[in-house]
Scaffold this active site. Structure first.
Site, PDB file in Angstrom:
ATOM      1  N   ASP A 122       0.815  -1.211   0.000  1.00 38.69           N
ATOM      2  CA  ASP A 122       0.000   0.000   0.000  1.00 38.69           C
ATOM      3  C   ASP A 122       0.854   1.269   0.000  1.00 38.69           C
ATOM      4  OD1 ASP A 122       0.478  -1.026   2.790  1.00 38.69           O
ATOM      5  OD2 ASP A 122      -0.299   0.933   3.308  1.00 38.69           O
ATOM      6  N   ILE A 135       3.266 -10.449   1.133  1.00 38.26           N
ATOM      7  CA  ILE A 135       3.065 -11.826   1.599  1.00 38.26           C
ATOM      8  C   ILE A 135       2.065 -11.878   2.750  1.00 38.26           C
ATOM      9  CG2 ILE A 135       5.315 -12.657   0.817  1.00 38.26           C
ATOM     10  CD1 ILE A 135       6.358 -12.357   3.643  1.00 38.26           C
ATOM     11  N   ASP A 136       1.769 -10.717   3.338  1.00 37.52           N
ATOM     12  CA  ASP A 136       0.783 -10.674   4.420  1.00 37.52           C
ATOM     13  C   ASP A 136      -0.655 -10.715   3.901  1.00 37.52           C
ATOM     14  OD1 ASP A 136       2.946 -10.353   6.106  1.00 37.52           O
ATOM     15  OD2 ASP A 136       2.727  -8.188   6.264  1.00 37.52           O
ATOM     16  N   GLY A 142       4.648 -11.234   9.446  1.00 37.50           N
ATOM     17  CA  GLY A 142       3.279 -10.745   9.559  1.00 37.50           C
ATOM     18  C   GLY A 142       3.176  -9.755  10.694  1.00 37.50           C
ATOM     19  N   GLU A 159       4.977 -12.878  13.695  1.00 38.83           N
ATOM     20  CA  GLU A 159       5.927 -11.970  14.335  1.00 38.83           C
ATOM     21  C   GLU A 159       5.244 -10.757  14.962  1.00 38.83           C
ATOM     22  OE1 GLU A 159       8.644 -10.458  11.427  1.00 38.83           O
ATOM     23  OE2 GLU A 159       7.068  -9.583  10.172  1.00 38.83           O
ATOM     24  N   TYR A 185      12.657 -14.879   5.398  1.00 38.80           N
ATOM     25  CA  TYR A 185      13.479 -14.636   4.211  1.00 38.80           C
ATOM     26  C   TYR A 185      13.481 -15.846   3.281  1.00 38.80           C
ATOM     27  CZ  TYR A 185      14.920 -10.410   6.579  1.00 38.80           C
ATOM     28  OH  TYR A 185      14.892  -9.196   7.199  1.00 38.80           O
ATOM     29  N   PHE A 186      13.328 -17.033   3.864  1.00 40.25           N
ATOM     30  CA  PHE A 186      13.218 -18.240   3.049  1.00 40.25           C
ATOM     31  C   PHE A 186      11.960 -18.169   2.190  1.00 40.25           C
ATOM     32  CE2 PHE A 186      11.621 -22.561   2.395  1.00 40.25           C
ATOM     33  CZ  PHE A 186      12.744 -23.236   1.946  1.00 40.25           C
ATOM     34  N   ARG A 240       9.916 -15.322   1.473  1.00 35.00           N
ATOM     35  CA  ARG A 240       9.631 -14.155   0.638  1.00 35.00           C
ATOM     36  C   ARG A 240      10.526 -14.050  -0.594  1.00 35.00           C
ATOM     37  NH1 ARG A 240      11.537  -8.530   3.553  1.00 35.00           N
ATOM     38  NH2 ARG A 240      13.675  -8.527   2.783  1.00 35.00           N
TER      39      ARG A 240
END
Length: 400
Positions: A122, A151-152, A196, A267, A324-325, A327
């Site tokens: 956004d 990814i969220d 997240g 997270e 990180y794995f 995304r």
């Protein structure tokens, strides 16, 4: 609308769609009108401010399909907020007294860009809208067509953001190895921390994917292969309060019975409690240029581990992060189909001169359309009442 020059940029954190989306846009423009020049700003708004871009050559166009096979971003990302002038001055991206929005807008004008494609969340897309408005007010028309990357899956009002399906699948694959550690010590506590900040979608979807994987495997208790030990035992998301005492009582029974506990933790879960605890102790809470708490400095996974370890009588605790794995993975087949439909439509909107963010509009019958920038917002909460999620919780919380 006559389109002579198109610019692409990717911004924000990575997601398993950036590379493919860039490739898809290049392919579609090349199919419909190869005379359209395409440039790509390097490292998002960082490159726009500094005038750092590359031109997509005929050789690059011919190989654009390769980008569907890779994760990451071929043109680079950065976290640059154009309304945070102080941060940009400190980073040397603008001079003292300059309006970063004006600098970026004037760069687009100087580079003769007719259409700007932004691939981001956004912040990325609403900033692009601000640029377009500035240029329009100053006599230069710019069409901005954004693609929703997160990814969220937390962009309002878009049903499904690019990359979120893949990220959940990859987080599940990560867990399949990490949770294999559950027999490395008696009374083992494993916390799988998933990205997240404000939205629990990715954690929930990853846990559901993993739980289904567990259900589909052949098990042999006589060989030490126990479905109960491999399964997920708790899922915590920001949208639901975690009652530490009640959960500790429930999970201690699991630990006593099978010897391990596996938790999927967003997270962002419990962050308010952690920040309040830190501030009460007089500790500084670090924040990024967007004002977000730097989650890596407060370590939610470790905080939850400390809360549960003693109460569960854990002899060993392991906290692992799959962010990180997940995304940086390449898009899976499901996301590739979504990316294809969105990039094709984005190019169609560009030729029509229609600005907006491409997505299936949840407030308009899930129609694929260019959604007006003023309707785009972040922070869409994960709906914890969805059947697939409540079913997951029912199955993992049932007495063993």
């Amino acid at each position: 609308m006559t389109v002579k020059r198109v610019a692409l940029l990717t911004a924000g954190g990575f997601a398993p769609c950036l590379s493919s989306a860039v490739g898809g846009l290049i392919e579609r423009y090349t199919e419909l009108d190869p005379s359209v020049e395409i440039i790509a700003y390097q490292y998002g708004y960082h490159g726009l401010l500094t005038g750092n871009y590359v031109t997509i050559t005929d050789e690059a166009r011919a190989k654009a399909g390769l980008l569907h096979e890779y994760g990451g971003s071929p043109i680079g990302n950065s976290r640059v907020k154009l309304t945070n002038a102080k941060d940009l001055v400190e980073r040397g991206l603008v001079n003292e007294g300059e309006d970063p929005l004006k600098v970026a807008a004037e760069r687009l004008r100087a580079d003769h860009v007719d259409v700007l494609h932004t691939i981001g969340g956004d912040d990325t897309n609403t900033t692009a809208a601000d640029l377009a408005h500035y240029l329009e007010d100053n006599g230069y028309h710019l069409t901005v067509v954004g693609l929703p990357k997160t990814i969220d899956n937390d962009v309002v009002p878009i049903r499904q953001s690019l990359g979120a399906w893949t990220a959940a699948e990859q987080a599940s694959k990560y867990a399949q190895n990490i949770i294999g550690e559950h027999r490395s010590n008696p009374r083992m506590l494993i916390i799988h921390e998933v990205m997240g900040r404000n939205c629990g979608y990715l954690t929930a979807a990853a846990a559901a994917n993993y739980h289904e994987w567990v259900k589909q495997q052949p098990w042999a208790l006589e060989l030490g292969l126990s479905q109960e030990r491999w399964d997920v035992h708790a899922v915590y998301v920001p949208e639901a309060h975690v009652d530490i005492d009640a959960e500790s009582e429930r999970l201690k029974k699991v630990m006593d019975e099978i010897g391990n506990v596996n938790i999927f933790l967003s997270e962002g879960a419990g962050v308010d409690d952690i920040v309040a605890q830190m501030e009460a102790a007089g500790e500084e809470v670090q924040r990024d240029p967007f004002g977000h708490v730097k989650l890596d400095t407060i370590n939610p996974g470790n905080w939850f581990a400390k809360q549960f370890a003693h109460k569960l009588g854990a002899e060993k605790v392991m906290v692992q992060k799959s962010g990180y794995f997940s995304r940086s993975a390449k898009a899976n087949a499901q996301d590739l189909r979504l990316i294809k439909s969105m990039t094709d439509y984005a190019v169609e909107c560009a030729f029509e001169g229609t600005s907006g963010v491409i997505g299936h509009d949840e407030e308009d019958g899930n129609k694929l359309k260019a959604i007006a920038f003023k309707r785009i917002a972040g922070g869409k909460a994960f709906d914890t009442t969805q059947t697939w999620f409540t079913t997951l919780l029912d199955e993992i919380n049932q007495p063993r």
